[in-house]
Design a protein around this motif. Structure first.
Motif, short mmCIF file in Angstrom:
data_model
loop_
_atom_site.label_atom_id
_atom_site.label_comp_id
_atom_site.label_asym_id
_atom_site.label_seq_id
_atom_site.Cartn_x
_atom_site.Cartn_y
_atom_site.Cartn_z
N ASN A 205 0.60 -1.32 -0.03
CA ASN A 205 -0.07 -0.57 0.06
C ASN A 205 1.01 1.49 -0.07
O ASN A 205 0.16 2.50 -0.52
CB ASN A 205 -0.88 0.21 1.01
CG ASN A 205 -2.26 -1.35 0.91
OD1 ASN A 205 -2.38 -0.84 -0.48
ND2 ASN A 205 -2.82 -1.60 2.50
N ASN A 206 2.15 0.70 0.12
CA ASN A 206 3.54 2.61 -0.42
C ASN A 206 2.79 2.38 -1.98
O ASN A 206 2.49 1.99 -2.59
CB ASN A 206 4.54 2.07 -0.02
CG ASN A 206 4.93 1.75 1.59
OD1 ASN A 206 3.64 2.13 1.89
ND2 ASN A 206 5.86 1.19 1.73
N GLU B 114 -5.04 4.59 1.92
CA GLU B 114 -5.66 3.95 3.03
C GLU B 114 -6.97 4.03 2.71
O GLU B 114 -7.22 5.28 2.09
CB GLU B 114 -5.22 4.69 4.04
CG GLU B 114 -5.51 4.38 4.95
CD GLU B 114 -4.43 5.14 6.57
OE1 GLU B 114 -4.09 4.20 7.19
OE2 GLU B 114 -5.46 6.23 7.32
N GLU C 241 6.59 6.34 7.94
CA GLU C 241 8.07 6.43 6.88
C GLU C 241 8.96 7.68 6.73
O GLU C 241 9.95 7.68 6.50
CB GLU C 241 7.46 6.19 5.32
CG GLU C 241 6.36 4.27 5.54
CD GLU C 241 8.21 3.22 6.00
OE1 GLU C 241 8.89 3.74 5.16
OE2 GLU C 241 7.47 2.79 6.86
N ASN C 242 7.80 9.32 7.03
CA ASN C 242 8.30 9.79 7.10
C ASN C 242 9.86 10.17 8.35
O ASN C 242 10.82 10.90 8.09
CB ASN C 242 7.77 11.48 7.16
CG ASN C 242 6.95 11.34 5.27
OD1 ASN C 242 7.75 11.00 3.94
ND2 ASN C 242 5.59 12.19 5.15
N ASN D 153 6.31 10.47 1.79
CA ASN D 153 6.06 9.14 1.16
C ASN D 153 5.27 9.22 1.77
O ASN D 153 3.95 10.09 2.61
CB ASN D 153 6.42 8.95 2.43
CG ASN D 153 8.26 8.02 2.48
OD1 ASN D 153 8.64 7.50 1.64
ND2 ASN D 153 9.05 9.10 3.39
N CYS D 154 4.58 8.52 0.76
CA CYS D 154 2.52 8.57 1.04
C CYS D 154 2.14 7.11 0.73
O CYS D 154 3.21 5.75 0.05
CB CYS D 154 1.67 9.00 -0.40
SG CYS D 154 2.41 11.12 -0.25
N LYS D 155 0.80 6.56 1.30
CA LYS D 155 0.14 5.37 1.33
C LYS D 155 -1.21 5.29 0.58
O LYS D 155 -2.01 6.23 0.43
CB LYS D 155 0.11 4.29 2.90
CG LYS D 155 -0.29 5.15 4.24
CD LYS D 155 -0.18 4.91 4.88
CE LYS D 155 -0.83 5.88 6.18
NZ LYS D 155 -0.37 4.60 7.62
N SER E 76 2.86 16.33 3.57
CA SER E 76 3.18 16.13 5.03
C SER E 76 3.53 17.34 5.65
O SER E 76 4.67 18.17 6.06
CB SER E 76 4.24 15.53 5.17
OG SER E 76 4.49 15.07 6.21
N ASN F 253 2.22 9.20 4.48
CA ASN F 253 2.70 8.21 5.35
C ASN F 253 3.81 8.40 6.77
O ASN F 253 4.65 9.06 6.15
CB ASN F 253 3.04 7.10 4.30
CG ASN F 253 3.89 5.88 5.72
OD1 ASN F 253 3.80 6.39 6.47
ND2 ASN F 253 3.94 4.59 4.82
N ASP F 254 3.17 9.76 7.97
CA ASP F 254 4.74 10.50 8.07
C ASP F 254 4.67 9.34 9.26
O ASP F 254 6.45 9.71 10.10
CB ASP F 254 3.47 11.19 9.57
CG ASP F 254 3.61 12.11 8.24
OD1 ASP F 254 4.36 12.70 7.24
OD2 ASP F 254 2.84 13.58 9.35
#
Length: 119
Positions: free
Chosen positions: A10-11, A57, A67-68, A53-55, A45, A64-65
Motif C-alpha cells: 500500500n505504499n 488508505e 515512513e517520513n 512518503n505516501c500510502k 506532510s 505516511n508520516d
C-alpha cells in the motif's frame, strides 16, 4: 499530473516515464490492474515537509508520516555520523584548542546514533 503506483504493501511511489500527458493516460489505462494511477499531486506532510512518503488508505492517497519520520531520523543519524567524521581530528592530543564543547557534541552525536540507528 503524475503517475503513481500503489504497491502491494500500500505504499505509493511516483513513476517517472518521460511521457507526455497522452502517453501517460494510455499507460495508466493499459496498466490499471497493476496499481498505476494518474493524479494531480501528492498530499503534503506538515510534520515532515521535506519528505514525500505516501500510502493508500481507505480508498485514497494519504501522507505516511511513519515512513517520513523514519527517513528524517535516518538523515539525522547520517548527519551525526558525518559530524563525528569531520571533528575526529580535533580530538587528537596535539590539537591546541579547547575541545570541551566538541567532546560534548560528539558524545551527544554518539548517543543519538546508538539510540536511533537501524541496522
Amino acid at each position: 499530473k503524475m503517475i503513481v503506483r500503489r504497491l502491494e504493501n500500500n505504499n505509493i511511489v511516483v513513476i517517472e516515464l518521460g511521457y507526455d500527458s497522452i502517453q501517460e493516460q494510455e499507460f495508466v489505462d493499459l496498466n490499471q490492474s497493476s496499481g498505476f494511477m494518474r493524479i494531480d499531486s501528492l498530499p503534503y506532510s506538515n510534520a515532515y515537509p521535506e519528505y514525500n512518503n505516501c500510502k493508500w488508505e481507505d480508498g485514497q492517497i494519504v501522507v505516511n508520516d511513519i515512513e517520513n519520520e523514519k527517513q528524517y531520523i535516518a538523515k539525522q543519524v547520517q548527519d551525526y555520523k558525518d559530524y563525528l567524521t569531520v571533528t575526529d581530528f580535533k580530538m587528537t592530543a596535539d590539537y591546541d584548542q579547547d575541545t570541551t564543547e566538541i567532546a560534548t557534541l560528539r558524545q551527544q552525536a554518539r548517543d543519538f546514533i546508538r539510540l536511533n540507528q537501524v541496522d
